[in-house]
Design an enzyme around this catalytic site. Structure first.
Site, PDB file in Angstrom:
ATOM      1  N   HIS A 277       0.805  -1.180  -0.005  1.00 57.38           N
ATOM      2  CA  HIS A 277      -0.101  -0.121  -0.057  1.00 57.38           C
ATOM      3  C   HIS A 277       0.721   1.080   0.217  1.00 57.38           C
ATOM      4  O   HIS A 277       0.612   2.353  -0.691  1.00 57.38           O
ATOM      5  CB  HIS A 277      -0.820   0.183   1.406  1.00 57.38           C
ATOM      6  CG  HIS A 277      -1.566   1.492   1.373  1.00 57.38           C
ATOM      7  ND1 HIS A 277      -2.866   1.547   0.793  1.00 57.38           N
ATOM      8  CD2 HIS A 277      -1.382   2.362   1.785  1.00 57.38           C
ATOM      9  CE1 HIS A 277      -3.234   2.786   1.261  1.00 57.38           C
ATOM     10  NE2 HIS A 277      -2.332   3.208   1.911  1.00 57.38           N
ATOM     11  N   GLU A 278       1.884   1.227   0.750  1.00 57.95           N
ATOM     12  CA  GLU A 278       2.771   2.286   1.081  1.00 57.95           C
ATOM     13  C   GLU A 278       3.385   2.492  -0.422  1.00 57.95           C
ATOM     14  O   GLU A 278       3.677   3.694  -1.025  1.00 57.95           O
ATOM     15  CB  GLU A 278       3.737   2.242   2.001  1.00 57.95           C
ATOM     16  CG  GLU A 278       3.045   2.331   3.659  1.00 57.95           C
ATOM     17  CD  GLU A 278       2.161   3.421   3.623  1.00 57.95           C
ATOM     18  OE1 GLU A 278       2.153   4.459   3.253  1.00 57.95           O
ATOM     19  OE2 GLU A 278       1.110   3.200   4.374  1.00 57.95           O
ATOM     20  N   HIS A 281       1.649   4.615  -2.759  1.00 55.74           N
ATOM     21  CA  HIS A 281       1.762   6.036  -2.760  1.00 55.74           C
ATOM     22  C   HIS A 281       3.110   6.481  -3.420  1.00 55.74           C
ATOM     23  O   HIS A 281       3.017   7.519  -3.985  1.00 55.74           O
ATOM     24  CB  HIS A 281       1.691   6.383  -1.389  1.00 55.74           C
ATOM     25  CG  HIS A 281       0.722   6.261  -0.622  1.00 55.74           C
ATOM     26  ND1 HIS A 281      -0.328   7.184  -1.016  1.00 55.74           N
ATOM     27  CD2 HIS A 281       0.249   5.783   0.679  1.00 55.74           C
ATOM     28  CE1 HIS A 281      -1.618   6.919   0.005  1.00 55.74           C
ATOM     29  NE2 HIS A 281      -1.065   6.124   0.716  1.00 55.74           N
ATOM     30  N   GLU A 355      -5.767   7.259  -1.282  1.00 58.91           N
ATOM     31  CA  GLU A 355      -5.822   6.074  -0.465  1.00 58.91           C
ATOM     32  C   GLU A 355      -6.387   4.924  -1.444  1.00 58.91           C
ATOM     33  O   GLU A 355      -5.790   3.729  -1.374  1.00 58.91           O
ATOM     34  CB  GLU A 355      -6.510   6.234   0.597  1.00 58.91           C
ATOM     35  CG  GLU A 355      -5.871   7.080   1.643  1.00 58.91           C
ATOM     36  CD  GLU A 355      -4.533   6.705   2.088  1.00 58.91           C
ATOM     37  OE1 GLU A 355      -4.130   5.689   2.125  1.00 58.91           O
ATOM     38  OE2 GLU A 355      -3.775   7.707   2.143  1.00 58.91           O
TER      39      GLU A 355
HETATM   40 ZN   LIG Z   1      -2.052   5.198   2.487  1.00 61.21          ZN
END
Ligand SMILES: [Zn+2]
Length: 414
Positions: A277-278, A281, A355
């Site tokens: 997930h990171e 980003h 997100e």
């Molecule tokens: Zn996030």
């Protein structure tokens, strides 16, 4: 009352009303859903944990209402109440040069604002967080943090203030372009230096090099093109029981940081999912995009300030009797957020969209299941509410509500 004074009081009062109304909605909604765990989480989160999260959310939301009222009083006291005017006169009486007078006013105003904020921070840390079992900050750690933060702010802030005031006084009508260039370089430099040089003043960062994890995440990092030296574990447990993970910085200083508190509760496949997930980003360049947006907005901000600075009503109607570059700067910093508060939902919406993008990337790398498990643990252990008021959430939340995030992850994996 002059026109702009009236408008300003109106905006402050309406803003306060809106803030309190949103909080009231949140408290009622969470309270009404306190006695049933949402079906999606029924097997993973107990009713007692769900109630704990509700009580914690209600407690914090209510206290935030008192903070909002305090802030409104402080904003009005600084401006129409004559606070800034009094501070200004006190410094002018010393007979220093304009540059030193301005620097003195700005720094002492910042110190006073910090002191006014202190009781709220103390209450939040030592009453609310302690009551709900999250606080690990001792008075000693709190005092050390405060001293370090103050020294750091003075060390970085004083030269910046001096430079900005000097440019405002010397560069004529186009000063705001110069100041904007300095500001952009400063924020860029800070974002670059923060992970490597500033954050370590407050926490210990150790490279994540658990044997099993290292091999697990190696391929993931290679695919994302992320150098593996940039993954760290932070001793968040020094201050709080809350756990999290985040992506920060850019260039050689970019980092993915796990709080030790989070790492302790996650299984290896869940750590991998959070990491993915990171990395999402990182792949979507969210840090870079945020910086481009903030820099663009600050250009508009400085242009607006340049115009306001030439308007006598801007000072007089906000309670300042002797116009100056520093009063303009300070009034701007105090008054502008009262107007831009209404843009909050826009920024929240943008953040939630990012997100979803990071979640979507994680899903392509590790599948939906481990991320859903990790998110569930994160919500459970942080006592984050699973049932936020939809309007409050749309206005403020940087992350989508848990159930909606999981819905998206599940829908896409079908
Ligand atoms: Zn996030």
């Amino acid at each position: 009352m002059p026109m702009f004074s009236l408008l300003f009081v109106l905006v402050v009062m309406l803003g306060l009303g809106l803030r309190l109304w949103l909080r009231w909605r949140q408290v009622s909604y969470v309270r009404n859903h306190r006695d049933a765990v949402p079906a999606v989480f029924a097997e993973k989160i107990s009713l007692s944990a769900h109630r704990r999260a509700a009580d914690y959310t209600i407690d914090r939301t209510r206290f935030g209402g008192f903070e909002n009222m305090g802030e409104a009083v402080i904003v009005l006291a600084w401006t129409l109440g004559g606070g800034l005017d009094a501070l200004n006169r006190a410094w002018l009486a010393l007979g220093l040069s304009p540059l030193l007078t301005g620097t003195g006013v700005l720094i002492s105003a910042a110190v006073i604002m910090g002191l006014l904020d202190l009781p709220f921070t103390l209450w939040r840390t030592f009453v609310i967080e302690t009551r709900h079992g999250f606080n690990h900050t001792t008075p000693g750690v709190f005092a050390t943090d405060l001293i370090k933060q103050t020294l750091l702010a003075l060390f970085i802030g004083t030269p910046l203030v001096l430079l900005i005031l000097w440019l405002m006084q010397r560069m004529g009508g186009w000063w705001w372009l110069w100041v904007w260039a300095v500001w952009a370089a400063f924020t860029l430099g800070l974002a670059w230096a923060y992970p490597r040089f500033i954050a370590p003043l407050f926490n210990t960062f150790t490279p994540l090099d658990d044997g099993e994890l290292r091999t697990r995440v190696g391929r993931l990092l290679d695919r994302a093109g992320f150098r593996s030296r940039g993954i760290f574990v932070m001793d968040g447990s020094r201050r709080s029981g809350h756990g999290n993970a985040y992506f920060t910085g850019f260039g050689r200083n970019k980092r993915i940081v796990f709080f030790d508190t989070l790492l302790n509760t996650l299984e290896p496949d869940e750590v991998e999912a959070v990491l993915a997930h990171e990395l999402g980003h990182f792949r979507h360049r969210h840090v870079l995009k945020a910086m481009v947006l903030m820099t663009t907005l600050s250009l508009a901000g400085f242009a607006l300030l340049a115009w306001l600075m030439t308007q006598p009503w801007f000072y007089a109607d906000l309670g300042v009797h002797s116009p100056s570059t520093w009063s303009a700067l300070l009034l701007f910093v105090i008054a502008l957020p009262q107007f831009t508060y209404l843009l909050t939902p826009l920024f929240s919406w943008r953040s939630r969209r990012q997100e979803f993008e990071a979640d979507a990337y994680a899903r392509t790398q590790t599948g939906a299941a481990p991320l859903i498990q990790a998110l569930t643990k994160l919500y459970r252990d942080n006592s984050s509410t699973l049932t936020p008021d939809p309007v409050h959430s749309a206005f403020y939340d940087s992350h989508p509500p848990a159930s909606i995030r999981i819905q998206h992850l599940n829908a896409a994996s079908r």
